[in-house]
Design an enzyme around this catalytic site. Structure first.
Site, PDB file in Angstrom:
ATOM      1  N   PRO A 103     -17.659  -5.211  17.604  1.00 51.50           N
ATOM      2  CA  PRO A 103     -18.865  -5.661  16.843  1.00 51.50           C
ATOM      3  C   PRO A 103     -19.783  -4.636  16.395  1.00 51.50           C
ATOM      4  O   PRO A 103     -20.632  -4.830  15.592  1.00 51.50           O
ATOM      5  CB  PRO A 103     -19.593  -6.758  17.764  1.00 51.50           C
ATOM      6  N   GLU A 116      -3.035   8.022  -1.849  1.00 51.28           N
ATOM      7  CA  GLU A 116      -1.744   8.564  -1.543  1.00 51.28           C
ATOM      8  C   GLU A 116      -1.135   7.767  -0.266  1.00 51.28           C
ATOM      9  O   GLU A 116      -1.911   7.007   0.471  1.00 51.28           O
ATOM     10  CB  GLU A 116      -2.138   9.938  -0.583  1.00 51.28           C
ATOM     11  N   GLU A 125       0.836  -1.277  -0.053  1.00 51.52           N
ATOM     12  CA  GLU A 125      -0.124  -0.037   0.070  1.00 51.52           C
ATOM     13  C   GLU A 125       0.829   1.263  -0.007  1.00 51.52           C
ATOM     14  O   GLU A 125       0.300   2.220  -0.425  1.00 51.52           O
ATOM     15  CB  GLU A 125      -1.008  -0.111   1.241  1.00 51.52           C
TER      16      GLU A 125
END
Length: 156
Positions: free
Chosen positions: A85, A121, A68
């Site tokens: 949750p 970005e 990434e």
């Protein structure tokens, strides 16, 4: 694929799956935090992603951070385990996911930030600039825990 985060939303759809994921809190020598801007939501986040079969969790966070951001890291510690949750992620394909995420502390050992297929970005952000970015509350919590001086990992 677009995503919508539901956080403590009583009208949120019910989760249909749970996914194991890892994220990285990486600060450089200038105290800047490595962050991404997600292509699926436009929000800023810590780098990370889905755990794959055959990997350790540390291998996952190293791989995902490099994919990434272009930055190679080594894992130096554990910030926490996040499994709220009341935070579900709805995807445009119909999946509604409860995430089980482990956030690791890391140190950059190579590479330079650059965008990817999953990020528009990848950048180093000064600590005082993080507050002004559009960051989901669940990620902001991990950042807060990363900057804290706690000696024990956070868990929910």
């Amino acid at each position: 694929m677009a995503r919508t985060d539901h956080y403590h939303d009583p009208d949120a759809p019910k989760a249909t799956s749970i996914v194991i994921a890892a994220s990285a809190f990486v600060v450089d020598d200038s105290e800047r935090l490595l962050m991404i801007r997600r292509t699926d939501s436009g929000k800023y986040a810590l780098p990370g992603g889905r755990h794959e079969l055959g990997e350790t969790m540390t291998q996952t966070v190293i791989r995902e951070t490099e994919e990434e951001t272009g930055v190679t890291i080594e894992v130096t510690g554990l910030i926490g385990i996040y499994s709220n949750p009341h935070h579900v992620i709805e995807f445009s394909d119909g999946e509604v996911r409860q995430e089980f995420s482990i956030c690791f502390r890391g140190r950059a050992v190579g590479g330079e930030p650059r965008p990817s297929d999953e990020t528009t970005e990848a950048l180093w952000v000064q600590r005082d600039q993080v507050a002004g970015l559009d960051v989901h509350p669940s990620i902001r919590l991990r950042i807060e825990h990363g900057y804290s001086s706690a000696t024990e990992p956070h868990y929910t």
